[in-house]
Design an enzyme around this catalytic site. Structure first.
Site, short mmCIF file in Angstrom:
data_model
loop_
_atom_site.label_atom_id
_atom_site.label_comp_id
_atom_site.label_asym_id
_atom_site.label_seq_id
_atom_site.Cartn_x
_atom_site.Cartn_y
_atom_site.Cartn_z
N CYS A 2 0.82 -1.20 0.00
CA CYS A 2 0.00 0.00 0.00
C CYS A 2 0.86 1.26 0.00
O CYS A 2 1.83 1.37 0.73
CB CYS A 2 -0.94 0.07 1.19
SG CYS A 2 -2.06 -1.32 1.30
N ARG A 27 4.11 -0.17 -4.68
CA ARG A 27 3.83 -0.71 -3.35
C ARG A 27 2.57 -1.58 -3.30
O ARG A 27 2.30 -2.24 -2.31
CB ARG A 27 3.67 0.43 -2.34
CG ARG A 27 4.88 1.33 -2.23
CD ARG A 27 4.65 2.40 -1.21
NE ARG A 27 4.60 1.85 0.12
CZ ARG A 27 5.64 1.65 0.90
NH1 ARG A 27 6.84 1.99 0.49
NH2 ARG A 27 5.51 1.13 2.09
N TRP A 75 -2.44 -2.91 -1.70
CA TRP A 75 -2.08 -4.33 -1.80
C TRP A 75 -2.98 -5.00 -0.76
O TRP A 75 -2.81 -4.81 0.44
CB TRP A 75 -0.61 -4.56 -1.48
CG TRP A 75 -0.18 -5.98 -1.75
CD1 TRP A 75 0.24 -6.49 -2.95
CD2 TRP A 75 -0.13 -7.06 -0.81
NE1 TRP A 75 0.54 -7.84 -2.80
CE2 TRP A 75 0.32 -8.21 -1.50
CE3 TRP A 75 -0.43 -7.18 0.54
CZ2 TRP A 75 0.49 -9.45 -0.90
CZ3 TRP A 75 -0.27 -8.41 1.15
CH2 TRP A 75 0.19 -9.54 0.44
N ASN A 101 -2.11 1.71 5.61
CA ASN A 101 -1.18 0.66 5.20
C ASN A 101 -0.86 -0.16 6.44
O ASN A 101 -0.55 0.41 7.47
CB ASN A 101 0.10 1.30 4.64
CG ASN A 101 1.20 0.28 4.37
OD1 ASN A 101 0.91 -0.87 4.07
ND2 ASN A 101 2.44 0.71 4.47
N GLY A 102 -0.95 -1.49 6.34
CA GLY A 102 -0.63 -2.34 7.49
C GLY A 102 -1.81 -3.23 7.83
O GLY A 102 -2.71 -3.44 7.01
N GLU A 490 18.69 -17.01 -7.04
CA GLU A 490 18.24 -15.67 -7.44
C GLU A 490 17.68 -15.70 -8.87
O GLU A 490 16.65 -15.09 -9.16
CB GLU A 490 19.41 -14.68 -7.29
CG GLU A 490 19.15 -13.26 -7.76
CD GLU A 490 18.02 -12.55 -7.04
OE1 GLU A 490 17.48 -13.07 -6.05
OE2 GLU A 490 17.64 -11.45 -7.50
N LYS A 494 13.80 -14.69 -9.79
CA LYS A 494 13.45 -13.68 -10.79
C LYS A 494 12.46 -14.24 -11.79
O LYS A 494 11.50 -13.58 -12.19
CB LYS A 494 14.71 -13.18 -11.54
CG LYS A 494 15.61 -12.26 -10.75
CD LYS A 494 15.09 -10.86 -10.70
CE LYS A 494 15.03 -10.17 -9.41
NZ LYS A 494 15.24 -10.64 -8.14
N GLU A 497 8.90 -14.75 -10.18
CA GLU A 497 8.11 -13.54 -9.93
C GLU A 497 7.75 -12.78 -11.20
O GLU A 497 6.73 -12.12 -11.25
CB GLU A 497 8.77 -12.63 -8.88
CG GLU A 497 10.01 -11.90 -9.28
CD GLU A 497 10.47 -10.94 -8.18
OE1 GLU A 497 11.67 -10.66 -8.16
OE2 GLU A 497 9.66 -10.46 -7.37
N HIS A 513 20.68 -36.26 -5.48
CA HIS A 513 19.92 -36.62 -4.28
C HIS A 513 18.42 -36.40 -4.49
O HIS A 513 17.66 -36.35 -3.54
CB HIS A 513 20.42 -35.83 -3.07
CG HIS A 513 21.87 -36.09 -2.80
ND1 HIS A 513 22.32 -37.24 -2.21
CD2 HIS A 513 22.98 -35.37 -3.10
CE1 HIS A 513 23.65 -37.21 -2.13
NE2 HIS A 513 24.07 -36.08 -2.68
N LYS A 616 6.30 -4.16 -3.77
CA LYS A 616 7.74 -3.93 -3.61
C LYS A 616 8.19 -4.05 -2.17
O LYS A 616 9.24 -4.59 -1.87
CB LYS A 616 8.06 -2.54 -4.17
CG LYS A 616 9.51 -2.12 -4.06
CD LYS A 616 10.31 -2.74 -5.18
CE LYS A 616 11.77 -2.39 -5.11
NZ LYS A 616 12.57 -3.43 -5.78
#
Ligand code: M6R
Length: 621
Positions: A2, A27, A75, A101-102, A490, A494, A497, A513, A616
């Protein structure tokens, strides 16, 4: 999670607020909404989906002209991302508007209490209780800031709130607990936002707000000035730190690139060089001025623990190799979200390093608080000046990547690596485990890596072509050894997402294994190959691994150092990276994987800068 903007001043509030939301959309982008105060009336517009939907709505149904207002880009946590759940939320009478936000953890009890008093709540959000509580307190005290303080004292959880009331047309009030909020100040106007990017176009003078504080922006209707007052939730005046933002609006714009991510990938050589700037004194010694932990305490450290999430966690995994190799101090790396729940063994001699681009990631913040409660010193590696994580740490080393807007982290990752290498070398310097010549040489190699990244970037067309050719695949696997293992993780992150593909990273030694069962005809496998120099055993082992997977039908994409001829016969696709010292290879080897993921996402028609379901800055646990 948010983005929030509040404004009071002399400009058209709607323009300021929507421009701010555009810069904060990274955000969250589930819905967006605005409220403006015009002639004692609150006018509101909100719409599910991206900001563009709200802008369309505002084009069709314009709001009245106003010079104070607020906005939100969401969000979703509580309640589906629809028009009703979009912020701002109002009270029954439509006299108070709030954005949040939260997560308000005790919202269910508060909602029940409000409903018992006959209040009608229309959304499924936790936020809506705040607008009703605020309206009640406001009608009793007639002061929005005081009403906010009273309400905040009743809330549990993490929140940034910004509110306006129809009765106070020149006042915008904000509050924060465990969630970001900064104020921007300029002649005759004031701004509140989750991030300075929202108001950088208008002012670079800002105020850091502390935990449990309420800020009031009040316009003097006689002379047009805007006064900023900050208090604790208890009403006592609070101290605030003023700071100047050292980047300008153009740094947070696409600058001719199609996506922020492309721009941020291209900015990496500069970001690496900037993060190294000023870290070495004339005698060639590392001088990390911001690192306010006295050398005696650094010498006492008996364990380093790195906590971080996502990409920053991968930087931490790479740092472990450097810390242990250069300092011989044991180093653990842990996902911040797991850290405090396993009762880690900490104490005054443990140095905890919290790595975070945003400096607001809730899991990392909670991990650092836990470490400090156990008496450990905490060093933050952070890209955002004045964010909560560096503020709550004992010391901070800032990365100088500049604003990172794309949700997928790129330049922040490379600069986190640089900062981690610097900290490891500094520990080696203070504890005497590295000679000054060695440190000087490593710093020189770090500086050279900026050119190395530049070189990699200039050879990316075949990588893009390869990515396009794989657009219809379902799975891509990544393998690495040593520092190449976190690089593989990484690369897979990438791809997940951005391209929404099944992508997994493995330590190449683990293949036999279990994961080798995933290999079937045509599965692309990206292999990050360590340097062959010095007769590296690891190199030989990974060459064998490549042969093993190829024998089972894998399509091999080999990332190998220039001059490494041993891999050539087994590479269906070869991506060359410049020669670097083995520990620093992630600085160059990660870059092709970023480009690969970005191009695959584009080829699959995905939103590169704003991938689905993500935000983000993850400010909830
Ligand atoms: O702001 P932070 O560095 O604390 O963020 C941590 C992760 O959320 C972040 O790195 C995330 O994994 C990225 N979107 C990955 O590209």
């Amino acid at each position: 999670m948010c983005g929030i903007v509040g404004y009071v001043g002399r400009r058209p509030a709607l323009e300021v607020v929507t421009a701010g939301l555009r810069r904060l959309e990274y955000r969250g982008y589930d819905s967006a909404g605005v409220a403006v105060l015009a002639d004692g009336v609150l006018a509101v517009a909100k719409k599910a989906g991206k900001l563009v939907n709200l802008e369309k709505e505002l084009g069709e149904h314009p709001l009245p002209a106003a010079t104070a207002g607020l906005g939100h880009t969401r969000w979703a946590t509580h309640g589906a991302p629809n028009d009703v759940n979009a912020h701002p939320h109002l009270d029954d009478a439509g006299r108070v508007a709030v954005v949040h936000n939260g997560i308000i953890e005790n919202f269910a009890a508060l909602r029940a209490e409000l409903e018992e008093r006959g209040r009608r709540l229309v959304s499924d959000t936790d936020t809506e209780v705040v607008s009703h509580l605020l309206a009640e307190e406001y009608s009793a005290c007639g002061d929005l800031a005081e009403a906010m303080r009273l309400v905040c004292r009743r809330l549990e959880g993490a929140f940034t709130l910004v509110a306006v009331a129809a009765e106070e047309p020149g006042v915008v009030v904000g509050a924060r607990r465990n969630s970001p909020l900064v104020a921007g100040v300029a002649q005759g106007e004031g701004f509140l936002a989750s991030d300075v990017a929202a108001f950088i176009e208008y002012t670079r003078d800002a105020l850091e707000l502390g935990q449990d504080q309420v800020v009031e922006l009040r316009r003097d209707e006689a002379d047009g000035s805007v006064a900023v007052t900050v208090t604790g939730f208890d009403g006592r005046p609070a101290e605030v730190r003023e700071f100047h933002i050292d980047w300008d609006a153009s740094a947070a714009e696409k600058g001719g690139y199609d996506y922020f991510m492309l721009k941020e990938i291209a900015e990496q050589p500069k970001a690496v060089a900037d993060t190294l700037l000023g870290r070495v004194d004339d005698a060639g010694r590392l001088s990390l001025d911001e690192l306010r932990i006295p050398p005696e305490e650094v010498r006492e450290v008996d364990k380093v623990v790195i906590v971080a999430c996502g990409t920053a966690f991968h930087a931490g995994m790479i740092a472990k190799y450097a810390v242990e190799h250069w300092t011989r101090v044991p180093c653990e790396v842990e996902l911040a979200s797991e850290f405090r729940y396993r009762d880690p063994i900490l104490g005054p001699r443990a140095l905890v390093i919290a790595v975070s681009q945003s400096g607001e990631t809730m899991d990392t913040l909670m991990a650092l608080r836990h470490a400090r409660e156990q008496g450990s010193k905490v060093l933050a590696i952070c890209n955002t000046n004045g964010a909560t994580i560096p503020r709550e740490s004992d010391a901070v080393l800032y990365t100088h990547a500049g604003p990172e807007v794309a949700v997928a982290s790129t330049k922040a990752f490379l600069t986190q690596l640089v900062a981690c290498y610097l900290v490891a070398l500094y520990l080696g310097q203070v504890r005497g485990t590295r000679s000054s010549d060695d440190i000087r040489e490593q710093v020189r190699e770090l500086s050279r890596s900026a050119d190395g990244v530049e070189r990699v970037l200039s050879t990316m067309e075949p990588v893009r072509e390869l990515a396009r050719s794989l657009a219809s695949h379902d799975t891509v696997l990544f393998l690495g050894r040593h520092v190449g293992y976190p690089v593989a993780l990484e690369g897979a992150l990438k791809l997940k997402e951005l391209a929404y593909m099944h992508a997994e990273g493995f330590a190449a030694g683990e293949l036999k294994h279990g994961p080798i069962a995933l290999i079937e005809e045509g599965v692309p496998v990206v292999v990050v190959v360590p340097s062959p120099r010095g007769g590296s055993v690891l190199h030989d082992k990974i060459v064998s691994n490549i042969q093993e997977i190829r024998a089972r039908g894998a399509r091999t994409v080999v990332v190998a150092e220039e001059g490494d001829e041993a891999v050539v016969p087994y590479a269906d696709h070869l991506i060359r990276v410049p020669v670097t010292p083995p520990l620093l290879q992630p600085l160059v080897a990660t870059v092709p994987l970023q480009v690969f993921a970005c191009e695959l996402a584009t080829a699959r028609g995905n939103e590169v800068d704003q991938p689905r379901n993500l935000a983000k800055s993850v400010t909830v646990e």
